[in-house]
Motif scaffolding. Sequence first.
Motif, PDB file in Angstrom:
ATOM      1  N   GLN A  40       0.840  -1.199   0.000  1.00 12.09           N
ATOM      2  CA  GLN A  40       0.000   0.000   0.000  1.00 12.09           C
ATOM      3  C   GLN A  40       0.874   1.248   0.000  1.00 12.09           C
ATOM      4  O   GLN A  40       2.081   1.173   0.228  1.00 12.09           O
ATOM      5  N   PHE A  41       0.232   2.376  -0.198  1.00  5.63           N
ATOM      6  CA  PHE A  41       0.932   3.657  -0.305  1.00  5.63           C
ATOM      7  C   PHE A  41       0.135   4.694   0.485  1.00  5.63           C
ATOM      8  O   PHE A  41      -1.065   4.864   0.248  1.00  5.63           O
ATOM      9  N   ALA A  42       0.787   5.329   1.441  1.00  7.73           N
ATOM     10  CA  ALA A  42       0.104   6.334   2.274  1.00  7.73           C
ATOM     11  C   ALA A  42       0.908   7.625   2.230  1.00  7.73           C
ATOM     12  O   ALA A  42       1.950   7.751   2.877  1.00  7.73           O
ATOM     13  N   GLU A  43       0.440   8.573   1.460  1.00 10.49           N
ATOM     14  CA  GLU A  43       1.141   9.854   1.315  1.00 10.49           C
ATOM     15  C   GLU A  43       0.456  10.917   2.171  1.00 10.49           C
ATOM     16  O   GLU A  43      -0.751  10.835   2.423  1.00 10.49           O
ATOM     17  N   HIS A  44       1.224  11.899   2.583  1.00 15.81           N
ATOM     18  CA  HIS A  44       0.605  13.063   3.248  1.00 15.81           C
ATOM     19  C   HIS A  44      -0.096  13.855   2.149  1.00 15.81           C
ATOM     20  O   HIS A  44       0.507  14.713   1.501  1.00 15.81           O
ATOM     21  N   GLY A  87       5.618   9.745   0.897  1.00 17.40           N
ATOM     22  CA  GLY A  87       5.128  10.116  -0.433  1.00 17.40           C
ATOM     23  C   GLY A  87       5.786   9.198  -1.416  1.00 17.40           C
ATOM     24  O   GLY A  87       6.580   8.330  -1.004  1.00 17.40           O
ATOM     25  N   GLY A  88       5.505   9.416  -2.677  1.00 16.31           N
ATOM     26  CA  GLY A  88       4.945  10.489  -3.397  1.00 16.31           C
ATOM     27  C   GLY A  88       5.775  11.779  -3.426  1.00 16.31           C
ATOM     28  O   GLY A  88       6.875  11.890  -2.907  1.00 16.31           O
ATOM     29  N   CYS A  89       5.191  12.719  -4.174  1.00 11.89           N
ATOM     30  CA  CYS A  89       5.848  14.025  -4.320  1.00 11.89           C
ATOM     31  C   CYS A  89       6.154  14.641  -2.958  1.00 11.89           C
ATOM     32  O   CYS A  89       7.141  15.356  -2.794  1.00 11.89           O
ATOM     33  N   PHE A  90       5.295  14.346  -1.974  1.00 11.47           N
ATOM     34  CA  PHE A  90       5.499  14.919  -0.641  1.00 11.47           C
ATOM     35  C   PHE A  90       6.864  14.513  -0.071  1.00 11.47           C
ATOM     36  O   PHE A  90       7.504  15.292   0.652  1.00 11.47           O
ATOM     37  N   ASN A 113       2.590  20.618  -2.512  1.00  8.41           N
ATOM     38  CA  ASN A 113       2.169  19.727  -3.599  1.00  8.41           C
ATOM     39  C   ASN A 113       0.671  19.503  -3.603  1.00  8.41           C
ATOM     40  O   ASN A 113       0.057  19.345  -4.651  1.00  8.41           O
ATOM     41  N   TRP A 114       0.104  19.407  -2.419  1.00  9.88           N
ATOM     42  CA  TRP A 114      -1.262  18.902  -2.297  1.00  9.88           C
ATOM     43  C   TRP A 114      -2.155  19.906  -1.593  1.00  9.88           C
ATOM     44  O   TRP A 114      -2.439  19.780  -0.398  1.00  9.88           O
ATOM     45  N   GLY A 115      -2.534  20.933  -2.335  1.00 11.05           N
ATOM     46  CA  GLY A 115      -3.519  21.894  -1.834  1.00 11.05           C
ATOM     47  C   GLY A 115      -2.928  23.009  -1.012  1.00 11.05           C
ATOM     48  O   GLY A 115      -3.662  23.896  -0.542  1.00 11.05           O
ATOM     49  N   GLY A 189      14.306   8.468  -3.604  1.00  8.18           N
ATOM     50  CA  GLY A 189      13.649   9.493  -4.418  1.00  8.18           C
ATOM     51  C   GLY A 189      12.292   9.024  -4.914  1.00  8.18           C
ATOM     52  O   GLY A 189      11.895   7.854  -4.739  1.00  8.18           O
ATOM     53  N   ASN A 190      11.572   9.957  -5.491  1.00  7.63           N
ATOM     54  CA  ASN A 190      10.260   9.680  -6.075  1.00  7.63           C
ATOM     55  C   ASN A 190      10.106  10.501  -7.341  1.00  7.63           C
ATOM     56  O   ASN A 190      10.288  11.730  -7.313  1.00  7.63           O
ATOM     57  N   GLU A 191       9.764   9.842  -8.431  1.00 14.60           N
ATOM     58  CA  GLU A 191       9.527  10.532  -9.697  1.00 14.60           C
ATOM     59  C   GLU A 191      10.553  11.646  -9.905  1.00 14.60           C
ATOM     60  O   GLU A 191      10.203  12.807 -10.137  1.00 14.60           O
ATOM     61  N   SER A 192      11.809  11.295  -9.825  1.00 13.84           N
ATOM     62  CA  SER A 192      12.864  12.309  -9.931  1.00 13.84           C
ATOM     63  C   SER A 192      12.899  12.934 -11.317  1.00 13.84           C
ATOM     64  O   SER A 192      13.500  13.985 -11.523  1.00 13.84           O
ATOM     65  N   ALA A 266       2.711   3.792 -13.022  1.00 10.61           N
ATOM     66  CA  ALA A 266       1.805   3.680 -14.173  1.00 10.61           C
ATOM     67  C   ALA A 266       0.361   3.685 -13.674  1.00 10.61           C
ATOM     68  O   ALA A 266      -0.135   2.666 -13.170  1.00 10.61           O
ATOM     69  N   TYR A 267      -0.259   4.844 -13.769  1.00 10.71           N
ATOM     70  CA  TYR A 267      -1.663   4.972 -13.366  1.00 10.71           C
ATOM     71  C   TYR A 267      -2.572   4.641 -14.547  1.00 10.71           C
ATOM     72  O   TYR A 267      -2.181   4.776 -15.709  1.00 10.71           O
ATOM     73  N   THR A 268      -3.808   4.271 -14.228  1.00 11.01           N
ATOM     74  CA  THR A 268      -4.838   4.125 -15.250  1.00 11.01           C
ATOM     75  C   THR A 268      -5.585   5.449 -15.290  1.00 11.01           C
ATOM     76  O   THR A 268      -6.369   5.759 -14.383  1.00 11.01           O
ATOM     77  N   ASP A 321       5.459   0.809  -7.761  1.00  7.71           N
ATOM     78  CA  ASP A 321       5.065   1.364  -6.463  1.00  7.71           C
ATOM     79  C   ASP A 321       4.083   2.534  -6.541  1.00  7.71           C
ATOM     80  O   ASP A 321       3.817   3.176  -5.510  1.00  7.71           O
ATOM     81  N   GLU A 322       3.531   2.786  -7.703  1.00  5.66           N
ATOM     82  CA  GLU A 322       2.327   3.636  -7.815  1.00  5.66           C
ATOM     83  C   GLU A 322       1.513   3.110  -8.984  1.00  5.66           C
ATOM     84  O   GLU A 322       1.945   3.180 -10.137  1.00  5.66           O
ATOM     85  N   TRP A 323       0.359   2.554  -8.681  1.00  8.04           N
ATOM     86  CA  TRP A 323      -0.551   2.085  -9.733  1.00  8.04           C
ATOM     87  C   TRP A 323      -1.984   2.246  -9.214  1.00  8.04           C
ATOM     88  O   TRP A 323      -2.215   2.400  -8.023  1.00  8.04           O
ATOM     89  N   ALA A 325      -6.340   3.455 -10.455  1.00 11.78           N
ATOM     90  CA  ALA A 325      -7.148   4.363 -11.275  1.00 11.78           C
ATOM     91  C   ALA A 325      -7.065   5.781 -10.729  1.00 11.78           C
ATOM     92  O   ALA A 325      -7.134   5.998  -9.518  1.00 11.78           O
ATOM     93  N   TRP A 326      -6.919   6.731 -11.640  1.00  6.96           N
ATOM     94  CA  TRP A 326      -6.870   8.149 -11.267  1.00  6.96           C
ATOM     95  C   TRP A 326      -7.958   8.851 -12.064  1.00  6.96           C
ATOM     96  O   TRP A 326      -7.850   8.983 -13.287  1.00  6.96           O
ATOM     97  N   TYR A 327      -9.029   9.254 -11.377  1.00  7.42           N
ATOM     98  CA  TYR A 327     -10.174   9.897 -12.024  1.00  7.42           C
ATOM     99  C   TYR A 327     -10.225  11.382 -11.657  1.00  7.42           C
ATOM    100  O   TYR A 327      -9.460  11.863 -10.807  1.00  7.42           O
ATOM    101  N   ALA A 370      -2.090   3.054  -5.294  1.00  5.76           N
ATOM    102  CA  ALA A 370      -2.222   4.441  -4.833  1.00  5.76           C
ATOM    103  C   ALA A 370      -3.716   4.768  -4.717  1.00  5.76           C
ATOM    104  O   ALA A 370      -4.407   4.706  -5.719  1.00  5.76           O
ATOM    105  N   GLN A 371      -4.097   5.115  -3.508  1.00  6.87           N
ATOM    106  CA  GLN A 371      -3.405   5.065  -2.241  1.00  6.87           C
ATOM    107  C   GLN A 371      -4.308   4.375  -1.219  1.00  6.87           C
ATOM    108  O   GLN A 371      -5.460   4.103  -1.514  1.00  6.87           O
ATOM    109  N   MET A 372      -3.843   4.210  -0.017  1.00  8.65           N
ATOM    110  CA  MET A 372      -4.509   3.332   0.945  1.00  8.65           C
ATOM    111  C   MET A 372      -5.873   3.849   1.433  1.00  8.65           C
ATOM    112  O   MET A 372      -6.842   3.100   1.468  1.00  8.65           O
TER     113      MET A 372
HETATM  114  O1  AHR Z   1      -0.197   9.465  -5.870  1.00  5.82           O
HETATM  115  C1  AHR Z   1      -0.250  10.820  -6.156  1.00  5.82           C
HETATM  116  C2  AHR Z   1       1.016  11.327  -6.813  1.00  5.82           C
HETATM  117  O2  AHR Z   1       1.175  10.731  -8.062  1.00  5.82           O
HETATM  118  C3  AHR Z   1       2.308  11.009  -6.115  1.00  5.82           C
HETATM  119  O3  AHR Z   1       2.611  11.904  -5.103  1.00  5.82           O
HETATM  120  C4  AHR Z   1       3.311  11.125  -7.217  1.00  5.82           C
HETATM  121  O4  AHR Z   1       4.450  10.318  -7.001  1.00  5.82           O
HETATM  122  C5  AHR Z   1       2.541  10.735  -8.444  1.00  5.82           C
HETATM  123  O5  AHR Z   1       2.715  11.626  -9.484  1.00  5.82           O
END
Ligand code: AHR
Length: 518
Positions: A40-44, A87-90, A113-115, A189-192, A266-268, A321-323, A325-327, A370-372
């Motif tokens: 699982q993935f738990a980002e701030h 994170g994630g970008c965080f 990054n997030w709001g 790192g993440n998405e460097s 790789a998100y959907t 480590d990030e997959w 659906a992203w709607y 992504a994400q829990m």
């Molecule tokens: O999961 C949301 C974001 O998607 C992550 O912070 C980032 O690594 C990706 O672009």
Amino acid sequence: MARFSGLALLLPLSLLAQPVQITINTAQPGSKIDRNIFGQFAEHLGTGVYEGIWVGPDSKIPHTRGIRNDVVAALRALRVPNVRWPGGCFADEYHWRKGIGPLAQRPATLNPNWGGVIEPNTFGTHEFMDFIGQIGSRAYLSINIGSGTVAESADWLEYLTTAQPTALAKERAANGHPAPYEIPYLGIGNESWDCGGNMTPDFYLSQMKMYSRFVRNFNPAQQKENEMLKIAVGPNESNTEWTEAIMKAYQGRHWSWDMHGLSLHAYTVVKWPPAFASVGFGETEYAQVLKSTLVMEELVKKHSAIMDRYDPQKRVALVVDEWGAWYAKLPGSPEGFLVQQNSLRDAVLAALNINIFARHADRVRMANIAQMINVLQAMILTEKEKMLLTPTYHVFRMYVPFQDATFVPVSFDAGSYAQGDIRLPRVDAIAARDKAGKLWVPVTNLDPAKRLDLSFNLPGISAKGAAGETLTAPKVDSVNTFAAPETVVPRAANVRLQGGQIALQAPPKSVSVFSITE
Ligand code: AHR
């Protein structure tokens, strides 16, 4: 391995009405399905951590040391093997020192990054380790190589892992944890190539080598077999150039640095920015999203082929480590919180991806959806004191027996179903033997309209019975809500011994998982 024959696409429908024969080839066991693919993935981010996990010691919501009990109980049932954090970008803007010490003294910082919201730092290192202890999981720490320094990360790992009486170990003890923590996985790192600093592969490599060298795990129990595994930033989707560069460097590496995993994100999404709705959609959007998610198989094959050239022994894992659906965000939800609902479509999507990872278990040995909680394709949604389990949660729970099971290939020819000009396989299935030797079979019927009758051939095995669960719902966009939390829940599968063979009735748009008694 499932085969989707071109010939089947031409067969008249009347022939497809016959039970689909699935052969389970138990005599040819494959690789171990690493339990870590259920990570699982738990980002701030949004309410993923604050509210989703952490309510604080003064909350009226039942909690243990500030961590909500309902969420912990639900996650324990998933046997979550690892949690990626923070994170994630965080992660590339996280400074661990702000998240230790007395809660009241922790500084408020920002989460740009997030709001752009306030980050209270009340959920920090000790709270995260407490959380994963409570759910029975293990830590996958993502270190800050974007806005941090090698020294900062090296100190974090010394603080966490040394058993020697250093100043950092004494500080850890003063903060309540004298014993060293175990950190089995470290993400460098993440998405460097993007939010993590927009680096070129060469620039990333020179950074990564330094972090790999100096960010050490000192835990005496993690020096040999149990050594901490280092995961390098890998490609975004189909960016093979990045994979080539990192794997080439790996092949020619010097003793002074190492990596054990290469991440893939790789998100959907179907199209960027995410525009598809997570609720109130029809069968066209259902098919579009499933078509898009099946691209994961091509991505895994493409990157694995490159990795095979530089690492034929498959020492380096492909870590997705990030997959998920992203709607589009739910109307009315805050900007940057990535709030979406989770429907039956997501359950089917989750099963398809898990099957892909299992089919490539020799290389894909870790994955993190992504994400829990409360963010993107979540397991759990919360609203203050209320909590619900999503359809995706149920799939993860149904697949628990596949953790560390041995992959068993299956073959079948179930044809396809068409939605407009989109053609999708009607069925997806794998099989596996769990650690106790029991045979398990998950079957996904992608067809939103037709029930499928399936019959299982088990050469060399005389089956005595079968039992399991099926997850389906009235519509492709059925969801669980706080008012109706049991719209999409698993029920007993219609699976039985019939004429010496196991027969399953798979309802339209369903995921079934059953075991076979031999
Ligand atoms: O999961 C949301 C974001 O998607 C992550 O912070 C980032 O690594 C990706 O672009």
